[in-house]
Scaffold this motif. Structure first.
Motif, mmCIF file in Angstrom:
data_model
loop_
_atom_site.group_PDB
_atom_site.id
_atom_site.type_symbol
_atom_site.label_atom_id
_atom_site.label_comp_id
_atom_site.label_asym_id
_atom_site.label_seq_id
_atom_site.Cartn_x
_atom_site.Cartn_y
_atom_site.Cartn_z
ATOM 1 N N GLU A 268 -71.004 73.918 -39.342
ATOM 2 C CA GLU A 268 -70.571 73.288 -38.089
ATOM 3 C C GLU A 268 -70.785 71.784 -38.121
ATOM 4 O O GLU A 268 -69.965 71.016 -37.593
ATOM 5 N N GLN A 271 -67.958 70.336 -39.886
ATOM 6 C CA GLN A 271 -66.730 70.462 -39.098
ATOM 7 C C GLN A 271 -66.550 69.232 -38.207
ATOM 8 O O GLN A 271 -65.439 68.706 -38.081
ATOM 9 N N PHE A 315 -66.681 78.232 -35.055
ATOM 10 C CA PHE A 315 -65.736 77.240 -35.590
ATOM 11 C C PHE A 315 -65.256 76.398 -34.426
ATOM 12 O O PHE A 315 -64.910 76.917 -33.361
ATOM 13 N N LEU A 319 -61.230 71.248 -33.906
ATOM 14 C CA LEU A 319 -60.867 71.161 -35.320
ATOM 15 C C LEU A 319 -59.799 72.197 -35.661
ATOM 16 O O LEU A 319 -58.854 71.908 -36.406
#
Length: 478
Positions: A268, A271, A315, A319
């Motif tokens: 993460e 990300q 997630f 993104l």
């Protein structure tokens, strides 16, 4: 001025003495054969190089009609058609063969003013030599262009993607459209379906194909090293950092494409950093206080359901929407069984050449078994099975005996609906029970038959029917 015009009445004003003198001063020193003729095809100017080439003194040529100097001249035909002849092969009266230009010059009404001609190559051999040199240069340039692509670029094109099934055609068609843009592409598909193959093909078909294609497997790099791997680091950024620092994958891919495989496994923290790179088009190496601008096309791939990961908070949603500009779903092999025949043909040829064994085809029965199997590992698994079969084959053809047992077992279990036929269920349970009994008794068939409640002869018969071997099933014979 009026007197000059009267004196030149009926004659093209272009060819007064001053004009001719000026043209001679310009063209005489040039070692290229040049000629100017009037609308009546009389020579008004010819430079020394051309006069020498024809074998006449200049004063002998000036004022004469070209057909009196060279009976093979095509100037009358050029003026009649009012069309230029470019790089025309011409044999002069003196026997010289050359490559020439003949260009008629017209006024605003389309009438002939004059003609300009030049010899491009003074003999055909010279022309052939130039052509050969040019062809060699083109070949060399093409070779180094391909070498540059091989070293820095992608290896595969859309021609390498095998399949004419409806689903595969849809995936390839969408990928070809994606290749024409610089938009982010997200490739979705199970392991072994060919996501990386699609990434290579998209890069190779796009405008960035002569620039780098850099691959990164996000699942294969430890999370603590992923940032420095992607963005690079400065000297002294951390213990063990290289002297002079190191360029990251994004910088190496500048002007080209970066392919982030297994993007669903990206931590993460990374990300968030990747999102910033996509938004700002810049990176900040580890240990640096300065950013570097980049121009990179991003292709990502995963075998995970990113929407589910977003819902679970694993997630980043922002993104996901950045990556999900163009999504291409690559079908698993079980959903395109009509491609298996051609896949097997191509893979057998490829593998045979690689392992150095002459195997050219596969039997119909073996192919039927392969087509009935579900292939959880997709094309990658199929390639591995075929390689094993080629190595084990005793002929130029793969047969059923060359396939692994688990493939043949699955063939017996296949069914078309959600419920298995009772016969298949019974056979499946029988085989598993026999194998477990033999493992428990360490291969003692007499004891195993007693435990199973069947005669020893029945045990032998069922072992033969199901292809059970003591050695194959990891038990020691007694």
């Amino acid at each position: 001025m009026q007197e000059a015009l009267e004196d030149n009445r009926g004659e093209n004003l272009l060819f007064n003495n001053y004009f001719i003198s000026m043209m001679e001063r310009i063209f005489d020193p040039i070692p290229i054969c040049i000629i100017v003729v009037d609308k009546d095809t009389r020579v008004k100017m010819i430079n020394k190089a051309f006069a020498d080439y024809l074998g006449f003194p200049k004063h002998r040529i000036i004022g004469e009609k070209v057909l009196d100097i060279d009976k093979n001249s095509r100037w009358p035909y050029v003026f009649q058609k009012k069309q230029a002849e470019i790089a025309w092969k011409h044999t002069f009266e003196n026997g010289h063969t050359a490559i020439v230009h003949r260009i008629p010059v017209l006024d605003e009404h389309g009438d002939i003013l004059y003609g300009f001609g030049m010899v491009l190559f003074e003999d055909v051999e010279q022309f052939r030599e130039i052509v050969e040199k040019n062809r060699l240069l083109e070949t060399t340039l093409d070779y180094y262009r391909k070498e540059l692509q091989r070293i820095k670029g992608a290896k595969y094109s859309f021609n390498c993607i095998i399949g004419n099934s409806t689903k595969m055609k849809e995936a390839k068609g969408l990928a070809q459209k994606a290749a024409a843009t610089d938009s982010n592409v997200l490739l979705l598909g199970e392991s072994g379906t060919g996501k990386e193959l699609f990434a290579h093909a998209i890069h190779n078909a796009g405008g960035r194909r002569f620039y780098p294609f850099i691959k990164v497997n996000c699942a294969a790099i430890p999370s603590e090293l992923l940032e420095s791997e992607l963005f690079g680091y400065e000297e002294g950024a951390f213990t063990g950092a290289k002297k002079g620092g190191k360029a990251g994958k994004f910088l190496l891919a500048n002007k080209g494409t970066i392919f982030l495989d297994e993007i669903g496994d990206m931590p993460e923290k990374m990300q968030a950093k990747l999102l910033r790179v996509l938004q700002e088009k810049e990176i900040e190496p580890v240990g640096s206080t300065e950013t570097k601008n980049i121009d990179v096309r991003l292709i990502t791939a995963t075998n995970k359901n990113l929407e589910e990961l977003v819902e679970k908070g694993q997630f980043r949603e922002d993104l996901y929407y950045r990556l999900n500009v163009l999504t291409i779903k690559i079908p698993p092999l079980r959903e395109r069984t009509e491609d298996i025949d051609h896949l097997c043909e191509v893979l057998i040829k490829k593998i045979s050449e690689r392992v150095g064994k002459y195997v050219t085809k596969i039997s119909k029965n073996a192919l039927d078994i392969i087509k009935s199997y579900k292939w959880p590992g997709n094309v990658r698994q199929l390639e591995n099975v075929l390689e094993r079969a080629i190595i084990l084959s005793n002929s130029c053809m793969i047969d059923c005996d060359d396939l692994p047992d688990y493939i043949k077992l699955k063939d017996k279990r296949t069914y078309n609906g959600p419920i298995k036929p009772m016969k298949d269920i019974i056979e499946e349970v029988e085989k598993e029970a026999i194998i477990k009994a033999l493992e428990y008794t360490k291969g003692n068939k007499f004891t195993a038959s007693k435990l199973l409640g069947i005669s020893r002869s029945s045990l032998y018969e069922k072992m033969n029917r199901y292809g059970i071997s003591i050695q194959k099933h990891l038990v020691s014979p007694s």
